[in-house]
Design a protein around this motif. Structure first.
Motif, PDB file in Angstrom:
ATOM      1  N   ALA A   1      -3.606 112.027  71.569  1.00  0.00           N
ATOM      2  CA  ALA A   1      -4.393 111.611  70.584  1.00  0.00           C
ATOM      3  C   ALA A   1      -3.841 110.166  69.828  1.00  0.00           C
ATOM      4  O   ALA A   1      -4.544 109.331  69.266  1.00  0.00           O
ATOM      5  CB  ALA A   1      -4.636 112.799  69.511  1.00  0.00           C
ATOM      6  N   ARG A   2      -2.603 110.323  69.735  1.00  0.00           N
ATOM      7  CA  ARG A   2      -1.980 108.986  69.116  1.00  0.00           C
ATOM      8  C   ARG A   2      -2.249 108.170  69.953  1.00  0.00           C
ATOM      9  O   ARG A   2      -2.585 106.782  69.501  1.00  0.00           O
ATOM     10  CB  ARG A   2      -0.521 109.297  68.998  1.00  0.00           C
ATOM     11  CG  ARG A   2      -0.203 109.936  67.723  1.00  0.00           C
ATOM     12  CD  ARG A   2       1.440 109.885  67.669  1.00  0.00           C
ATOM     13  NE  ARG A   2       2.003 110.393  66.487  1.00  0.00           N
ATOM     14  CZ  ARG A   2       3.242 110.311  66.260  1.00  0.00           C
ATOM     15  NH1 ARG A   2       4.177 110.141  67.262  1.00  0.00           N
ATOM     16  NH2 ARG A   2       3.857 110.836  65.055  1.00  0.00           N
ATOM     17  N   GLU A   3      -2.072 108.241  71.261  1.00  0.00           N
ATOM     18  CA  GLU A   3      -2.421 106.841  72.048  1.00  0.00           C
ATOM     19  C   GLU A   3      -4.153 106.258  71.850  1.00  0.00           C
ATOM     20  O   GLU A   3      -4.168 105.258  72.111  1.00  0.00           O
ATOM     21  CB  GLU A   3      -2.140 107.343  73.694  1.00  0.00           C
ATOM     22  CG  GLU A   3      -2.261 106.361  74.684  1.00  0.00           C
ATOM     23  CD  GLU A   3      -2.339 106.880  76.005  1.00  0.00           C
ATOM     24  OE1 GLU A   3      -1.799 107.895  76.271  1.00  0.00           O
ATOM     25  OE2 GLU A   3      -2.720 105.853  77.041  1.00  0.00           O
ATOM     26  N   ALA A   4      -4.925 107.370  71.556  1.00  0.00           N
ATOM     27  CA  ALA A   4      -6.292 106.833  71.394  1.00  0.00           C
ATOM     28  C   ALA A   4      -6.395 106.315  69.954  1.00  0.00           C
ATOM     29  O   ALA A   4      -7.598 106.199  69.829  1.00  0.00           O
ATOM     30  CB  ALA A   4      -7.253 108.302  71.832  1.00  0.00           C
ATOM     31  N   GLY A   5      -5.361 106.302  69.400  1.00  0.00           N
ATOM     32  CA  GLY A   5      -5.499 105.483  67.944  1.00  0.00           C
ATOM     33  C   GLY A   5      -5.772 106.589  66.707  1.00  0.00           C
ATOM     34  O   GLY A   5      -6.189 106.341  65.540  1.00  0.00           O
ATOM     35  N   ILE A   6      -5.962 107.914  66.946  1.00  0.00           N
ATOM     36  CA  ILE A   6      -5.952 108.931  65.777  1.00  0.00           C
ATOM     37  C   ILE A   6      -4.863 108.979  65.027  1.00  0.00           C
ATOM     38  O   ILE A   6      -3.671 108.883  65.454  1.00  0.00           O
ATOM     39  CB  ILE A   6      -6.134 110.504  66.488  1.00  0.00           C
ATOM     40  CG1 ILE A   6      -7.145 110.532  67.662  1.00  0.00           C
ATOM     41  CG2 ILE A   6      -5.918 111.546  65.366  1.00  0.00           C
ATOM     42  CD1 ILE A   6      -8.405 110.345  67.044  1.00  0.00           C
ATOM     43  N   GLU A   7      -5.325 109.042  63.775  1.00  0.00           N
ATOM     44  CA  GLU A   7      -4.326 108.729  62.359  1.00  0.00           C
ATOM     45  C   GLU A   7      -4.195 110.046  61.504  1.00  0.00           C
ATOM     46  O   GLU A   7      -3.259 110.099  61.025  1.00  0.00           O
ATOM     47  CB  GLU A   7      -5.106 107.792  61.459  1.00  0.00           C
ATOM     48  CG  GLU A   7      -5.081 106.333  61.973  1.00  0.00           C
ATOM     49  CD  GLU A   7      -5.882 105.510  61.176  1.00  0.00           C
ATOM     50  OE1 GLU A   7      -6.434 105.866  60.209  1.00  0.00           O
ATOM     51  OE2 GLU A   7      -6.188 104.419  61.739  1.00  0.00           O
ATOM     52  N   HIS A   8      -5.180 111.045  61.754  1.00  0.00           N
ATOM     53  CA  HIS A   8      -5.072 112.197  61.116  1.00  0.00           C
ATOM     54  C   HIS A   8      -5.439 113.308  62.236  1.00  0.00           C
ATOM     55  O   HIS A   8      -6.426 113.370  62.802  1.00  0.00           O
ATOM     56  CB  HIS A   8      -5.917 112.192  59.947  1.00  0.00           C
ATOM     57  CG  HIS A   8      -5.709 113.211  59.137  1.00  0.00           C
ATOM     58  ND1 HIS A   8      -5.175 113.076  57.829  1.00  0.00           N
ATOM     59  CD2 HIS A   8      -5.873 114.672  59.034  1.00  0.00           C
ATOM     60  CE1 HIS A   8      -5.221 114.265  57.132  1.00  0.00           C
ATOM     61  NE2 HIS A   8      -5.408 115.054  57.811  1.00  0.00           N
ATOM     62  N   PHE A   9      -4.429 114.199  61.963  1.00  0.00           N
ATOM     63  CA  PHE A   9      -4.373 115.489  62.906  1.00  0.00           C
ATOM     64  C   PHE A   9      -4.783 116.925  62.184  1.00  0.00           C
ATOM     65  O   PHE A   9      -4.149 117.240  61.316  1.00  0.00           O
ATOM     66  CB  PHE A   9      -3.111 115.559  63.650  1.00  0.00           C
ATOM     67  CG  PHE A   9      -2.664 114.449  64.447  1.00  0.00           C
ATOM     68  CD1 PHE A   9      -3.160 114.197  65.585  1.00  0.00           C
ATOM     69  CD2 PHE A   9      -2.142 113.437  63.668  1.00  0.00           C
ATOM     70  CE1 PHE A   9      -2.701 113.033  66.326  1.00  0.00           C
ATOM     71  CE2 PHE A   9      -1.657 112.307  64.254  1.00  0.00           C
ATOM     72  CZ  PHE A   9      -2.105 112.097  65.703  1.00  0.00           C
ATOM     73  N   ILE A  10      -5.979 117.377  62.632  1.00  0.00           N
ATOM     74  CA  ILE A  10      -6.448 118.583  61.750  1.00  0.00           C
ATOM     75  C   ILE A  10      -6.317 119.573  62.750  1.00  0.00           C
ATOM     76  O   ILE A  10      -7.066 120.066  63.916  1.00  0.00           O
ATOM     77  CB  ILE A  10      -7.852 118.509  61.537  1.00  0.00           C
ATOM     78  CG1 ILE A  10      -8.103 117.274  60.573  1.00  0.00           C
ATOM     79  CG2 ILE A  10      -8.653 119.875  60.570  1.00  0.00           C
ATOM     80  CD1 ILE A  10      -9.589 116.813  60.432  1.00  0.00           C
ATOM     81  N   PHE A  11      -5.274 120.737  62.245  1.00  0.00           N
ATOM     82  CA  PHE A  11      -5.068 121.550  63.283  1.00  0.00           C
ATOM     83  C   PHE A  11      -5.772 122.900  62.764  1.00  0.00           C
ATOM     84  O   PHE A  11      -5.768 123.350  61.538  1.00  0.00           O
ATOM     85  CB  PHE A  11      -3.453 122.300  63.209  1.00  0.00           C
ATOM     86  CG  PHE A  11      -2.636 121.052  63.952  1.00  0.00           C
ATOM     87  CD1 PHE A  11      -2.457 120.897  65.137  1.00  0.00           C
ATOM     88  CD2 PHE A  11      -2.494 120.129  63.117  1.00  0.00           C
ATOM     89  CE1 PHE A  11      -1.795 119.999  65.845  1.00  0.00           C
ATOM     90  CE2 PHE A  11      -1.601 119.002  63.456  1.00  0.00           C
ATOM     91  CZ  PHE A  11      -1.211 118.848  64.932  1.00  0.00           C
ATOM     92  N   VAL A  12      -6.680 123.729  63.535  1.00  0.00           N
ATOM     93  CA  VAL A  12      -7.190 124.836  63.074  1.00  0.00           C
ATOM     94  C   VAL A  12      -6.538 126.022  63.614  1.00  0.00           C
ATOM     95  O   VAL A  12      -6.576 126.236  64.803  1.00  0.00           O
ATOM     96  CB  VAL A  12      -8.899 124.868  63.497  1.00  0.00           C
ATOM     97  CG1 VAL A  12      -9.499 126.229  62.972  1.00  0.00           C
ATOM     98  CG2 VAL A  12      -9.547 123.708  62.973  1.00  0.00           C
ATOM     99  N   THR A  13      -5.679 126.617  62.887  1.00  0.00           N
ATOM    100  CA  THR A  13      -4.745 127.577  63.151  1.00  0.00           C
ATOM    101  C   THR A  13      -5.222 129.203  63.034  1.00  0.00           C
ATOM    102  O   THR A  13      -6.591 129.127  62.480  1.00  0.00           O
ATOM    103  CB  THR A  13      -3.423 127.324  62.561  1.00  0.00           C
ATOM    104  OG1 THR A  13      -3.584 127.871  61.057  1.00  0.00           O
ATOM    105  CG2 THR A  13      -2.984 125.976  62.594  1.00  0.00           C
ATOM    106  N   GLY A  14      -4.386 129.958  63.115  1.00  0.00           N
ATOM    107  CA  GLY A  14      -4.587 131.366  62.821  1.00  0.00           C
ATOM    108  C   GLY A  14      -3.195 132.136  62.280  1.00  0.00           C
ATOM    109  O   GLY A  14      -2.413 131.340  62.368  1.00  0.00           O
TER     110      GLY A  14
END
Ligand code: G1P
Length: 298
Positions: free
Chosen positions: A46-59
């Motif tokens: 995701a970083r390689e693709a330019g993503i700046e913010h990571f939203i983890f949907v956890t449990g």
């Protein structure tokens, strides 16, 4: 002007039942491919693709994921004091920037569509990526891991985009499948989608592999979409509705995708990624030879 893809949703609430007993106390996303957690490989992509913010949907029972993407004071301090500069620098390089991660919980296992919907407030009103963390990818001849090629396709076509790959026709019932319209070889217009079609009824043998770029209008749809295949709220069913008013394009990813949610995919990924490492490849090749595997370059 197309809005840039800055945010990615990573649904990591799954129980990992396909991988018991390994996943009884450890989230399946934290199992390692060589020495990096599966989820770290996916975040790297995701970083390689330019993503700046990571939203983890956890449990529940997934707290260790949050710890992995935080600083680890005792460890960092110990590495510094012991002069382990290389290890310290590697940890620091992986650490997300302050404020670049968000965590929200899916309170019940209601399906992928519901998990993505749980991220709606954090995504807001902009297009975003979804990466299914079971899938680990390696770049092919065009260059870039799978989400990189999806972002390129988005820059070309706009709208909604997803990666696909061919499987043997007898496997299509296990996946989401797309129907193909106007086609330039690498990318094509998607004219239909179906989640887990009955054997023999799939519109193609191109499966949705778990990398998506979606427009925010998907959230209003996911809020209302009825349960589909497997009694779950399916992302594919939401996308079918969105496709009535917006374009969808498929990307034939030319690299390799490893389904690390299956034992065989996980083992293959470990061997493939280790063979790429100059510190591990010679020893691993020797070990493979000792098992009697002497073939194509190994
Ligand atoms: C999900 C998606 C499906 C996709 C698959 C890829 O299914 O719903 O469209 O093809 O991931 O692994 P699941 O694996 O959660 O059943």
């Amino acid at each position: 002007m197309k809005k840039p893809i800055r945010k990615a949703v990573l649904p990591v609430a799954g129980l990992g039942t396909r991988f018991l007993p390994a996943t009884k106390a450890i989230p399946k996303e934290m199992l390692t491919v060589v020495d990096r957690p599966i989820l770290q490989h996916v975040v790297d992509e995701a970083r390689e693709a330019g993503i700046e913010h990571f939203i983890f949907v956890t449990g529940r029972n997934k707290g260790v994921i949050e710890d992995h993407f935080d600083s680890s004071y005792e460890l960092e301090d110990t590495l510094k004091r012991r002069g382990k500069a290389v290890e310290y620098a590697a940890l620091m390089a992986d650490l997300p920037a302050p404020g670049a991660t968000s965590f929200t919980r899916q309170q019940a296992p209601l399906g992928l569509g519901h998990a993505v919907w749980c991220a709606r407030e954090i995504v807001g009103d902009e297009p975003f990526a979804v990466l299914l963390p079971d899938m680990v990818t390696k770049s092919g001849p065009r260059g870039g891991r799978c989400l990189v090629q999806c972002v390129e396709a988005y820059d070309q076509h706009g709208g909604n985009v997803m990666a696909v790959e061919e499987v043997p026709p007898q496997e299509t019932h296990q996946y989401g499948i797309v129907a193909v319209g106007r086609d330039d070889g690498h990318t094509f217009e998607i004219t239909g989608m179906v989640e887990k079609p009955k054997p023999g009824s799939a519109p193609s043998n191109l499966i949705i592999t778990g990398r998506y770029i979606l427009q925010p209008e998907i959230f209003q749809i996911l809020e209302l979409v009825e349960k589909g295949a497997g009694g779950e709220v399916q992302l594919t069913d939401g996308m079918i509705q969105l496709a009535r008013t917006q374009s969808f394009h498929g990307v034939r990813f030319d690299g390799r995708t490893y389904d690390c949610g299956s034992r065989l995919g996980f083992l293959s990924a470990n061997i493939a990624f280790a063979l790429d490492r100059s510190d591990l490849a010679p020893g691993l090749k020797e070990a493979l030879r000792s098992f009697g595997f002497v073939s194509k370059g190994v």
